[in-house]
Design a protein around this motif. Sequence first.
Motif, short mmCIF file in Angstrom:
data_model
loop_
_atom_site.label_atom_id
_atom_site.label_comp_id
_atom_site.label_asym_id
_atom_site.label_seq_id
_atom_site.Cartn_x
_atom_site.Cartn_y
_atom_site.Cartn_z
N ILE A 22 66.13 42.54 45.24
CA ILE A 22 64.82 42.94 44.70
C ILE A 22 64.61 44.44 44.90
CG2 ILE A 22 62.32 42.68 45.02
CD1 ILE A 22 62.94 39.70 45.73
N ALA A 23 64.95 44.93 46.08
CA ALA A 23 64.80 46.36 46.36
C ALA A 23 65.70 47.19 45.45
CB ALA A 23 65.12 46.65 47.83
N ALA A 24 66.93 46.75 45.25
CA ALA A 24 67.86 47.48 44.38
C ALA A 24 67.33 47.56 42.96
CB ALA A 24 69.23 46.83 44.41
N GLY A 25 66.77 46.47 42.46
CA GLY A 25 66.19 46.47 41.12
C GLY A 25 65.03 47.45 41.01
N ALA A 26 64.20 47.48 42.02
CA ALA A 26 63.05 48.40 42.02
C ALA A 26 63.51 49.85 42.09
CB ALA A 26 62.12 48.07 43.18
N VAL A 27 64.50 50.13 42.93
CA VAL A 27 65.03 51.49 43.04
C VAL A 27 65.63 51.93 41.71
CG1 VAL A 27 66.82 52.91 44.12
CG2 VAL A 27 65.40 51.43 45.52
N PHE A 28 66.41 51.05 41.08
CA PHE A 28 67.01 51.39 39.80
C PHE A 28 65.95 51.70 38.75
CE2 PHE A 28 68.32 49.97 35.55
CZ PHE A 28 69.23 50.98 35.27
N GLN A 29 64.91 50.88 38.68
CA GLN A 29 63.85 51.11 37.68
C GLN A 29 63.19 52.48 37.90
OE1 GLN A 29 63.20 49.50 34.93
NE2 GLN A 29 64.74 47.96 35.40
N GLN A 30 62.96 52.85 39.14
CA GLN A 30 62.34 54.15 39.43
C GLN A 30 63.27 55.30 39.06
OE1 GLN A 30 59.13 54.78 40.29
NE2 GLN A 30 58.95 52.60 39.88
N VAL A 31 64.55 55.15 39.39
CA VAL A 31 65.51 56.19 39.05
C VAL A 31 65.63 56.32 37.53
CG1 VAL A 31 67.97 56.82 39.15
CG2 VAL A 31 66.80 56.04 41.21
N TRP A 32 65.69 55.19 36.84
CA TRP A 32 65.84 55.23 35.38
C TRP A 32 64.61 55.86 34.72
CZ3 TRP A 32 69.91 55.32 32.59
CH2 TRP A 32 69.76 55.31 31.21
N LYS A 33 63.43 55.61 35.24
CA LYS A 33 62.21 56.22 34.69
C LYS A 33 62.30 57.74 34.76
CE LYS A 33 58.76 52.67 35.55
NZ LYS A 33 57.55 52.33 36.31
N ARG A 34 62.93 58.25 35.82
CA ARG A 34 63.02 59.70 36.00
C ARG A 34 64.11 60.33 35.15
NH1 ARG A 34 59.62 59.05 39.79
NH2 ARG A 34 59.57 59.14 41.99
#
Length: 89
Positions: A22-34
């Motif tokens: 779950i944490a990895a998915g959230a981190v990826f989404q934040q990185v991809w947004k940037r």
Amino acid sequence: MSAMSKAMYKPLSLATSVVGGIAAGAVFQQVWKRIGHNDKAPDPQDLSRSTKEVLIAAALQGAIFAVVKAAVDRAGARSYRALAHENPT
């Protein structure tokens, strides 16, 4: 590792793996947004997105997942060792 220790470690390991995913998915989404052009990562079947963009997103997602999984597994193993005074392997 004794049978009792294995029985105690398995649920802890499973729970930390779920939290890590779950944490990895959230981190990826934040990185991809940037770094991405859209807020959402490209779906590999969305042909309106370039192959390059899809492959970069997949590689980034895999790398982030691997790093987060290793960090979470390591923290879980250290926590177990601190509580049980033995290594989980």
